[in-house]
Enzyme design. Structure first.
Site, PDB file in Angstrom:
ATOM      1  N   SER A 103       0.791  -1.232   0.000  1.00 22.02           N
ATOM      2  CA  SER A 103       0.000   0.000   0.000  1.00 22.02           C
ATOM      3  C   SER A 103       0.826   1.286   0.000  1.00 22.02           C
ATOM      4  O   SER A 103       0.269   2.365  -0.185  1.00 22.02           O
ATOM      5  CB  SER A 103      -0.955   0.013   1.204  1.00 22.02           C
ATOM      6  N   LYS A 122      -6.004   5.011   8.180  1.00 24.32           N
ATOM      7  CA  LYS A 122      -4.899   5.793   7.626  1.00 24.32           C
ATOM      8  C   LYS A 122      -5.220   7.284   7.611  1.00 24.32           C
ATOM      9  O   LYS A 122      -4.322   8.118   7.790  1.00 24.32           O
ATOM     10  CB  LYS A 122      -4.553   5.280   6.227  1.00 24.32           C
TER      11      LYS A 122
END
Length: 338
Positions: A233, A278
């Protein structure tokens, strides 16, 4: 007497809590991780400095015990996943960790290639063999090969890609033996295995899943010290930081910029898990801009989930949807300097 009773009860309770904390449930728990500046992690030889910063974002993921499970149930921004949603069937802890680290390695290669192509700098690859990701139960490789083994020769032959490796092995017959030259923890070994027919594909093999082990060759050189960060990611943010160091124009424009997303060799940005966590990590780190995978405007895209979370936590951070590396570069080139 009463004090002794309380002390004994306390000790028993403490022992129960300690023991139960090591009893794992068949679930994983994810929670907000960190936002980490990339300039100290990535170094392009003689690269240009930047006034702002690009940051990768992470989630913290671990096996659930009864306490972390209960806390996650009560927390809005912690998620619970069954094991099968995280790990492949029959995948061991070691195989899972190897897979995550390889996904990170692959994302690095794609990020470097994307950034250097955009900067007009040629690239090349050195092929080193194949890495073993998983070993299938009941197949010849079980107990002989391990996740993380690097196979660099088969029957004395070297190959240019995993496709050539697979083609060579699958061209043989059931019962034939092949000899693998492997590197395990920097110790060279030879392993001889018979071939069997794979139930999934009908082809012959020894029962492993594998990926290329290759190094990218570029000038100027680039080093990415990702340590034990796993998964793919961070690939997109890696590519931004590398490109920014390769080019004189500072694309950060003085802003702290976070983001997430996979990157492929064509510069396409892909979705990731844990976008909500996040966003929280980036906000806590003081990011003012956050790039989120747009998934071509899908109704359940990372971008839409990021916008929802940003509103929930009342952050002033601007959420920017992106589908490609070029889109992100275009946005940054048009960004007014701070």
């Amino acid at each position: 007497m009463r004090n002794k009773y309380f002390i004994r009860s306390f000790i028993i309770a403490a022992i129960i809590v300690l023991i139960s904390s090591f009893y794992y449930l068949p679930f994983y728990v994810s929670k907000p991780g960190m936002a980490k500046e990339l300039e100290p992690i990535i170094e392009v030889e003689n690269g240009f400095d930047e006034q702002g910063s690009f940051m990768l974002t992470t989630v913290r993921m671990g096996r659930a015990n009864i306490y972390s499970y209960a806390i996650a149930k009560l927390s809005k921004y912690q998620e619970i996943f069954p094991i099968k949603a995280i790990r492949n069937e029959n995948e061991t802890d070691k195989e899972y960790n190897v897979r995550q680290l390889h996904l990170m390695a692959t994302s690095k290669l794609a990020a470097i290639e994307t950034a250097y192509k955009k900067a007009g700098i040629p690239i090349d690859y050195d092929y080193n063999g194949v890495f073993v990701l998983n070993v299938m139960p009941g197949m010849p490789a079980e107990g002989k090969l391990e996740a993380g083994d690097r196979i660099f020769k088969v029957d004395g032959n070297e190959f240019e890609s995993s496709e050539q490796f697979i083609q060579y092995v699958s061209g043989k017959s059931v019962g034939d033996e092949v000899t693998f030259a492997i590197d395990r923890y920097e110790e060279i070994q030879e392993v001889k295995l018979p071939l069997e027919r794979l139930k999934e594909t009908g082809k012959v093999g020894v029962g492993i899943s594998l990926v290329d082990d290759k190094d990218i060759v570029v000038d100027p050189t680039v080093t990415i010290n990702s340590e034990d960060i796993g998964g793919p990611s961070a690939g997109f943010m890696f590519s931004l930081e590398i490109y920014n160091q390769l080019t004189e124009e500072d694309l950060t424009r003085g802003y702290p910029i976070a983001g997430t997303g996979t990157i492929d060799l064509n510069g396409n940005i892909g979705p990731i898990g844990g976008i909500e966590q996040k966003i929280i990590a980036a906000d806590k780190a003081g990011a003012e801009i956050f790039f989120a995978p747009n998934e071509k405007g899908a109704s359940d895209s990372n971008y839409r989930a990021a916008v929802k979370t940003a509103k929930d936590i009342k952050t002033k951070m601007k959420i920017i949807p992106v589908d490609t590396f070029d889109e992100a570069i275009s946005y940054l080139k048009n960004l007014k300097a701070k």
